[in-house]
Design a protein around this motif. Structure first.
Motif, PDB file in Angstrom:
ATOM      1  N   GLY A 149       0.798  -1.228   0.000  1.00 49.57           N
ATOM      2  CA  GLY A 149       0.000   0.000   0.000  1.00 49.57           C
ATOM      3  C   GLY A 149       0.823   1.267   0.000  1.00 49.57           C
ATOM      4  O   GLY A 149       0.316   2.332  -0.324  1.00 49.57           O
ATOM      5  N   GLY A 150       2.106   1.157   0.363  1.00 54.25           N
ATOM      6  CA  GLY A 150       2.881   2.387   0.551  1.00 54.25           C
ATOM      7  C   GLY A 150       3.629   2.858  -0.671  1.00 54.25           C
ATOM      8  O   GLY A 150       4.229   3.937  -0.634  1.00 54.25           O
ATOM      9  N   GLY A 151       3.607   2.071  -1.745  1.00 48.50           N
ATOM     10  CA  GLY A 151       4.498   2.455  -2.834  1.00 48.50           C
ATOM     11  C   GLY A 151       3.944   2.279  -4.233  1.00 48.50           C
ATOM     12  O   GLY A 151       4.681   2.076  -5.181  1.00 48.50           O
ATOM     13  N   GLY A 152       2.627   2.371  -4.374  1.00 47.50           N
ATOM     14  CA  GLY A 152       2.039   2.225  -5.709  1.00 47.50           C
ATOM     15  C   GLY A 152       2.535   3.288  -6.670  1.00 47.50           C
ATOM     16  O   GLY A 152       2.580   3.088  -7.877  1.00 47.50           O
ATOM     17  N   VAL A 153       2.939   4.431  -6.110  1.00 49.42           N
ATOM     18  CA  VAL A 153       3.424   5.517  -6.964  1.00 49.42           C
ATOM     19  C   VAL A 153       4.644   5.067  -7.760  1.00 49.42           C
ATOM     20  O   VAL A 153       4.919   5.575  -8.843  1.00 49.42           O
ATOM     21  CB  VAL A 153       3.714   6.772  -6.101  1.00 49.42           C
ATOM     22  CG1 VAL A 153       4.878   6.547  -5.163  1.00 49.42           C
ATOM     23  CG2 VAL A 153       3.967   7.992  -6.971  1.00 49.42           C
ATOM     24  N   LEU A 154       5.347   4.057  -7.246  1.00 51.85           N
ATOM     25  CA  LEU A 154       6.478   3.507  -7.983  1.00 51.85           C
ATOM     26  C   LEU A 154       6.033   3.035  -9.361  1.00 51.85           C
ATOM     27  O   LEU A 154       6.690   3.282 -10.367  1.00 51.85           O
ATOM     28  CB  LEU A 154       7.091   2.342  -7.201  1.00 51.85           C
ATOM     29  CG  LEU A 154       8.184   1.532  -7.890  1.00 51.85           C
ATOM     30  CD1 LEU A 154       9.402   2.384  -8.158  1.00 51.85           C
ATOM     31  CD2 LEU A 154       8.580   0.327  -7.054  1.00 51.85           C
ATOM     32  N   MET A 199      -4.352  -0.851  -1.304  1.00 57.74           N
ATOM     33  CA  MET A 199      -4.316   0.444  -1.989  1.00 57.74           C
ATOM     34  C   MET A 199      -3.654   1.455  -1.060  1.00 57.74           C
ATOM     35  O   MET A 199      -3.705   1.333   0.159  1.00 57.74           O
ATOM     36  CB  MET A 199      -5.722   0.906  -2.357  1.00 57.74           C
ATOM     37  CG  MET A 199      -6.388   0.109  -3.472  1.00 57.74           C
ATOM     38  SD  MET A 199      -5.544   0.251  -5.089  1.00 57.74           S
ATOM     39  CE  MET A 199      -6.078   1.883  -5.642  1.00 57.74           C
ATOM     40  N   GLY A 200      -3.053   2.474  -1.655  1.00 56.07           N
ATOM     41  CA  GLY A 200      -2.373   3.504  -0.888  1.00 56.07           C
ATOM     42  C   GLY A 200      -3.217   4.753  -0.739  1.00 56.07           C
ATOM     43  O   GLY A 200      -4.400   4.753  -1.092  1.00 56.07           O
ATOM     44  N   PRO A 201      -2.621   5.818  -0.202  1.00 57.43           N
ATOM     45  CA  PRO A 201      -3.359   7.058   0.002  1.00 57.43           C
ATOM     46  C   PRO A 201      -3.706   7.726  -1.329  1.00 57.43           C
ATOM     47  O   PRO A 201      -3.131   7.386  -2.358  1.00 57.43           O
ATOM     48  CB  PRO A 201      -2.381   7.913   0.817  1.00 57.43           C
ATOM     49  CG  PRO A 201      -1.034   7.340   0.556  1.00 57.43           C
ATOM     50  CD  PRO A 201      -1.233   5.890   0.264  1.00 57.43           C
ATOM     51  N   PRO A 202      -4.646   8.673  -1.307  1.00 57.68           N
ATOM     52  CA  PRO A 202      -5.079   9.342  -2.538  1.00 57.68           C
ATOM     53  C   PRO A 202      -3.953  10.187  -3.118  1.00 57.68           C
ATOM     54  O   PRO A 202      -3.147  10.746  -2.372  1.00 57.68           O
ATOM     55  CB  PRO A 202      -6.226  10.227  -2.075  1.00 57.68           C
ATOM     56  CG  PRO A 202      -5.953  10.485  -0.626  1.00 57.68           C
ATOM     57  CD  PRO A 202      -5.318   9.228  -0.125  1.00 57.68           C
ATOM     58  N   GLY A 203      -3.910  10.268  -4.439  1.00 59.56           N
ATOM     59  CA  GLY A 203      -2.874  11.065  -5.081  1.00 59.56           C
ATOM     60  C   GLY A 203      -3.457  12.016  -6.114  1.00 59.56           C
ATOM     61  O   GLY A 203      -4.611  11.873  -6.546  1.00 59.56           O
ATOM     62  N   PRO A 227      -7.334  13.275  -9.922  1.00 59.32           N
ATOM     63  CA  PRO A 227      -7.210  12.338  -8.808  1.00 59.32           C
ATOM     64  C   PRO A 227      -6.915  10.922  -9.282  1.00 59.32           C
ATOM     65  O   PRO A 227      -7.574  10.433 -10.194  1.00 59.32           O
ATOM     66  CB  PRO A 227      -8.582  12.412  -8.122  1.00 59.32           C
ATOM     67  CG  PRO A 227      -9.517  12.945  -9.146  1.00 59.32           C
ATOM     68  CD  PRO A 227      -8.713  13.762 -10.109  1.00 59.32           C
ATOM     69  N   VAL A 228      -5.916  10.292  -8.669  1.00 57.30           N
ATOM     70  CA  VAL A 228      -5.549   8.924  -9.022  1.00 57.30           C
ATOM     71  C   VAL A 228      -5.299   8.102  -7.763  1.00 57.30           C
ATOM     72  O   VAL A 228      -4.946   8.636  -6.715  1.00 57.30           O
ATOM     73  CB  VAL A 228      -4.278   8.865  -9.904  1.00 57.30           C
ATOM     74  CG1 VAL A 228      -4.509   9.504 -11.262  1.00 57.30           C
ATOM     75  CG2 VAL A 228      -3.087   9.520  -9.210  1.00 57.30           C
ATOM     76  N   GLY A 229      -5.484   6.802  -7.908  1.00 59.84           N
ATOM     77  CA  GLY A 229      -5.186   5.881  -6.821  1.00 59.84           C
ATOM     78  C   GLY A 229      -4.048   4.957  -7.234  1.00 59.84           C
ATOM     79  O   GLY A 229      -3.714   4.844  -8.416  1.00 59.84           O
ATOM     80  N   ASP A 230      -3.429   4.324  -6.259  1.00 56.48           N
ATOM     81  CA  ASP A 230      -2.418   3.329  -6.588  1.00 56.48           C
ATOM     82  C   ASP A 230      -2.353   2.295  -5.479  1.00 56.48           C
ATOM     83  O   ASP A 230      -2.833   2.514  -4.372  1.00 56.48           O
ATOM     84  CB  ASP A 230      -1.045   3.973  -6.821  1.00 56.48           C
ATOM     85  CG  ASP A 230      -0.556   4.764  -5.627  1.00 56.48           C
ATOM     86  OD1 ASP A 230      -0.532   4.216  -4.512  1.00 56.48           O
ATOM     87  OD2 ASP A 230      -0.184   5.941  -5.803  1.00 56.48           O
ATOM     88  N   GLY A 231      -1.768   1.149  -5.813  1.00 61.43           N
ATOM     89  CA  GLY A 231      -1.669   0.092  -4.807  1.00 61.43           C
ATOM     90  C   GLY A 231      -0.582  -0.907  -5.168  1.00 61.43           C
ATOM     91  O   GLY A 231      -0.260  -1.089  -6.334  1.00 61.43           O
ATOM     92  N   VAL A 232      -0.011  -1.505  -4.132  1.00 65.81           N
ATOM     93  CA  VAL A 232       0.996  -2.568  -4.317  1.00 65.81           C
ATOM     94  C   VAL A 232       0.924  -3.545  -3.145  1.00 65.81           C
ATOM     95  O   VAL A 232       0.503  -3.181  -2.054  1.00 65.81           O
ATOM     96  CB  VAL A 232       2.451  -2.039  -4.316  1.00 65.81           C
ATOM     97  CG1 VAL A 232       2.843  -1.451  -5.634  1.00 65.81           C
ATOM     98  CG2 VAL A 232       2.693  -1.066  -3.178  1.00 65.81           C
ATOM     99  N   PRO A 233       1.368  -4.778  -3.369  1.00 63.57           N
ATOM    100  CA  PRO A 233       1.671  -5.655  -2.241  1.00 63.57           C
ATOM    101  C   PRO A 233       3.075  -5.312  -1.756  1.00 63.57           C
ATOM    102  O   PRO A 233       3.766  -4.531  -2.401  1.00 63.57           O
ATOM    103  CB  PRO A 233       1.649  -7.049  -2.871  1.00 63.57           C
ATOM    104  CG  PRO A 233       2.113  -6.820  -4.277  1.00 63.57           C
ATOM    105  CD  PRO A 233       1.614  -5.443  -4.660  1.00 63.57           C
ATOM    106  N   THR A 234       3.504  -5.889  -0.653  1.00 68.78           N
ATOM    107  CA  THR A 234       4.915  -5.776  -0.272  1.00 68.78           C
ATOM    108  C   THR A 234       5.750  -6.377  -1.402  1.00 68.78           C
ATOM    109  O   THR A 234       5.393  -7.426  -1.951  1.00 68.78           O
ATOM    110  CB  THR A 234       5.181  -6.560   1.024  1.00 68.78           C
ATOM    111  OG1 THR A 234       4.393  -5.964   2.058  1.00 68.78           O
ATOM    112  CG2 THR A 234       6.653  -6.525   1.424  1.00 68.78           C
TER     113      THR A 234
END
Lengths: 463, 461
Positions: A237-242, A429-433, A443-450
């Motif tokens: 959840g912390g790095g979908g922006v990657l 999912m991570g925080p709103p971007g 507005p966009v969303g993003d998400g990742v597993p560890t």
């Protein structure tokens, strides 16, 4: 918002100079926000913006004009300005028959923020301030913001499409400053969903405030981030922006068509490690990047961009898709009626894998665990990207040890996709971007597993 | 009852007079116990984007809007609307009044009061901006694209070449007797070149800006874009090391802007500035002198009035490395026991906040080439990425991705990419080892020369 007969006449005016395609995009947006800072509710703001953007396409050229005047006279004047700007060859009269397209986002807004008393919004601010300040005596400053907006759009075009959408988004953020012997550090937490005031049934504001304060407090003890290349574990959840930066932008068809993407001519090829599947999904219920239709009237879709490591497709808007004889993927978005649409992401995420997240850390000898990434930026032509670590820790002998000060990570999109060597089973999912492109924010969303990237460059100051 | 003072200067034209009249009418609606401020703006713009010798888009529009601030019992409420229709304007006033009831009182909150500082008229509104024909704007953008494509055989295309112009007027009036109106016009062009060699592709950006179309320098923008897109071939990370960094004006301006932001009254008073308790201290190299001066008419941020309608003025922030002062709007000035420095910045959709308007670094000595020649080993930075994510204005931590050229024995040497440079703002200011003589006035309003920062951490291979 605008009667069908009026839309038909406006489209007719837009096509009078020989336009091949014309479109009316009308928008009515109401917003409200409230800000607490320095221990005090500073102000409430209400905003209202309404208008229409009209575009006319002739060959490669788009003429565009917008107006805040939604009367027929105002719309026709804008249509004529757009038509003059596009300057088609022949004149003529075309009548467009409009067919209303049903739209649905599959869930209902439970509490329209416009119906919620302002006092209730203000209460949330003071509550979060109290909780954050009571989290530690080193918390020296807190700001809390609340925002909501309701955006109604209407799209009508010369292909006969008529579609409307009504979108509600609600947002809340807590930012803290902690002061210690080594200076000041900051911590921020934000939540945002395409929902109404029920956002606060989905989340506990107290918990959010505690986490923001905790992040600032933790960083007071942080040591400078290392510099150089090492394995990086990105927390769930912390790095979908990657992935938004590392590959998302490079898969936008407008950039690909201009030769400004490292992913040009790569469809069908392996571009990522096996197991890596990247999706852009505007239909994801309640997420920040959720849309029922895009800003060109096309329904939101779930688009698989990279499937098990293989590049499957780009993202498309109407204009680019039209030129290549295919359908839009529902990624034509714009900041407001004052902007032209272009290819934009919605919710972009990497699917979960099978690894236990604890094992991913335990099997990392020396590296960095990034719990939370800030914003990022990419040069789509080279694929080089950076993003900021707002919460990160050193990993030593498979153990998470000390917190690190802020710094940027730098890498190259195509290389990073090939270097993913562990994927957790814990997707979030991570925080709103807000994604910026050519000066427009959406507005966009993003998400990742560890996950783990075997090597990235950490831009710290320590050796 | 409330009295409205006349604007200290006559409105420069009927358009400004009309906006000032509207703002004053709204301000006059103030009840005996309240203060009302109206900020009204109207602007027209065109943007032409060309690609592949064709017009990609041509946009033309006029926008207008109003922001209304109401203060009652030291509580502030705000509302804005993207329209000047009478019913919309009265709705905005009503909403702002309602919003004020929900804010918590603060003794410093309130509108600006006339402070007797005489405005320095600035009227960069050259008629040639509005008079430029659409065909001419298209031709200029096409010409710029052609020049870039012809600039080097490795240039494979242009992502976009653009021409933009904007003409705007704004007016602000308050029930406390402040009134002001001004106008401005400018035009700018930009181009993003793409160059390829083998499987490497690089981009290079060039821009030019002017108060009049004939101030645009297409050749300079084209040369800049081509040079930037073509000099990085073969770039790779260099090993991590500490070294000196040469920041050309447009990049140095980012550092200066970061510093300026930390010197704004709001952050200083609320404990968010690393320099809050450093007034009078040496915070930078003695080579650095920094002012915020919107009365300097060379700046693209120059203006007559600030966002609250007070006269813009020259404010010295750093003199020979010593911190001389902070910037204030009227509310933060009152709280600090000082006067507003005329530093309220705003748009239609937000209340005024304290901000820098026209930062300028005093020129030092030496050309850009001289500064490079003075370094045995260093990095000439061509572009920085991740500024918005890698910089923390509260802690001062700075970490950005950079591309550029190594400097070896005073000469530009091999190209570098995929590296970061890191330091803290506090450290970087003290580490400034040279300030160039080459002040460039940038589109954002900042005037800045090349800066050399002595000792940064580079992270690379």
């Amino acid at each position: 918002m605008i009667e069908e007969a009026v839309l038909q006449r406006v489209l007719g005016a837009a096509l009078r100079t020989g336009g091949e395609f014309a479109e009316v995009f009308a928008e009515d947006r109401r917003s409200s926000s409230a800000l607490l800072d320095d221990g005090r509710v500073e102000e409430l703001t209400s905003g209202r913006d309404r208008g229409a953007g009209i575009r006319v396409v002739v060959g490669e050229t788009t003429g565009f004009a917008h107006t805040a005047d939604l009367t027929e006279a105002g719309l026709v004047a804008a249509a004529e300005a757009a038509a003059a700007a596009a300057k088609g060859g022949g004149g003529g009269t075309r009548t467009v028959a409009l067919t209303r397209r049903a739209t649905s986002r599959g869930y209902d807004i439970e509490a329209y923020p416009g119906d919620v008393a302002k006092a209730r919004k203000v209460e949330l601010l003071t509550r979060a301030d109290d909780i954050a300040r009571s989290s530690g005596s080193a918390i020296s400053q807190v700001s809390v913001s609340y925002g909501d907006n309701r955006r109604r759009i209407l799209v009508a075009n010369s292909d006969g499409l008529l579609a409307e959408d009504d979108t509600v988004r609600t947002f809340f953020a807590v930012s803290c400053v902690a002061t210690g012997d080594t200076g000041m550090q900051t911590g921020r937490e934000s939540i945002g969903h395409t929902v109404g005031f029920e956002l606060f049934d989905m989340y506990d504001v107290d918990e959010l405030a505690r986490r923001a304060a905790g992040r600032a407090l933790t960083k007071l003890a942080a040591r400078p981030a290392p510099s150089g290349q090492m394995p990086v574990v990105i927390a769930s959840g912390g790095g979908g922006v990657l992935f938004h930066e590392a590959c998302g932008h490079g898969l936008e068809a407008d950039l690909v068509a201009k030769g400004a993407s490292v992913f040009r001519d790569r469809v069908g090829q392996r571009v990522a490690s096996p197991g890596v599947t990247v999706v852009d999904d505007g239909t994801m219920a309640k997420e920040w990047g959720n849309i029922a239709i895009d800003d060109e009237g096309n329904p939101a879709q779930r688009n698989v961009l990279i499937d098990d490591g293989v590049l499957t497709d780009y993202m498309w808007d109407q204009l680019r898709a039209r030129k290549e004889g295919r359908r839009s993927s529902g990624n034509g978005r714009r900041q407001s009626y004052q902007h032209l649409p272009m290819v934009r992401m919605t919710n972009t995420y990497l699917l979960a894998g099978a690894d236990d997240p604890d094992d991913i850390v335990a099997s990392t000898e020396r590296g960095v665990l990034v719990k939370h990434l800030g914003g990022g930026q990419v040069n789509t032509a080279t694929g080089d990207f950076v993003f900021g670590m707002t919460e990160a820790y050193l990993i030593e002998d498979g153990e998470v040890t000390e917190p690190l000060r802020e710094g940027n990570l730098i890498g190259n999109g195509p290389e990073v996709l090939q270097r993913i060597d562990a994927l957790g089973n814990d997707f979030a999912m991570g925080p709103p971007g807000t994604c910026g492109k050519d000066g427009q924010g959406v507005p966009v969303g993003d998400g990742v597993p560890t996950l783990r990237v075997s090597s990235l460059t950490i831009g710290g100051t320590a050796a | 009852m409330t009295a409205l003072a006349a604007s200290p200067l006559d409105p420069p034209d009927d358009g400004c007079a009309e906006l000032l009249d509207l703002a004053a009418r709204v301000a006059r609606e103030a009840a005996p116990s309240e203060q009302v401020e109206a900020f009204v703006g109207r602007s027209s713009y065109t943007t032409v984007r060309v690609h592949g010798a064709e017009v990609e888009s041509f946009t033309a529009a006029t926008t207008a809007g109003i922001g209304v601030r109401v203060v009652r019992d030291h509580r502030q409420g705000f509302a804005w609307a993207g329209s000047l229709d009478p019913d919309v304007v009265s709705d905005a006033l009503a909403e702002a009044r309602d919003n004020a009831a929900f804010a918590e009182p603060d003794e410093w909150v309130g509108l600006a009061e006339p402070d007797g500082v005489a405005p320095v008229p600035f009227d960069a509104f050259d008629p040639s901006v509005a008079a430029l024909a659409a065909e001419r704007k298209i031709d200029l953008a096409l010409e710029l694209e052609r020049m870039v494509r012809a600039g080097d055989p490795r240039v494979t295309g242009v992502r976009v070449a653009s021409f933009s112009d904007s003409s705007g007027r704004f007016a602000v009036a308050t029930s406390t007797g402040v009134a002001g109106t001004s106008r401005g016009a400018w035009c700018s062009m930009g181009v993003l070149a793409l160059a390829a060699d083998g499987d490497e592709t690089y981009t290079g950006h060039g821009t030019t800006v002017g108060f009049r179309p004939d101030e645009l320098d297409l050749q300079e923008a084209a040369d800049d874009a081509v040079r930037r897109a073509t000099r990085l071939f073969g770039a790779r990370p260099v090993p991590s090391q500490r070294l000196a960094v040469v920041l050309e004006p447009r990049l140095a301006a980012s550092v200066v802007g970061l510093l300026g932001g930390t010197l704004t009254g709001d952050r200083v008073l609320k404990g968010r500035s690393p320099f809050a308790d450093r007034l009078g201290d040496t915070i930078a190299s003695p080579l650095l002198t920094l002012v915020d001066d919107p009365t300097d008419h060379r700046s693209y941020g120059a203006d007559t009035y600030d966002g609250e309608g007070l006269a813009c003025r020259r404010n010295v922030l750093v003199a020979d490395g010593d911190l001389q002062g902070f910037l204030y709007d009227s509310a933060t000035g009152r709280r600090a026991g000082r006067r507003s420095t005329g530093s309220a910045v705003r748009g239609i959709s937000s209340t005024p906040s304290v901000g820098c308007q026209a930062l300028a670094v005093a020129p030092g000595t030496g050309t850009h080439d001289d500064l490079v020649a003075g370094l045995d080993r260093g990095l000439y930075v061509q572009s920085m990425t991740g500024w918005h994510s890698g910089v923390n204005a509260v802690s001062g931590d700075v970490s950005v991705g950079v591309e550029g050229l190594m400097i070896r024995d005073g000469q530009l040497a091999e190209p570098v990419r995929e590296v970061t440079i890191a330091s803290t703002l506090q450290r970087m200011l003290l580490d400034i080892t040279a300030v160039g003589a080459d002040v460039e006035w940038l589109p954002g309003g900042t005037g800045c020369p090349t800066l050399v920062v002595g000792d940064l951490s580079l992270s690379g291979a």
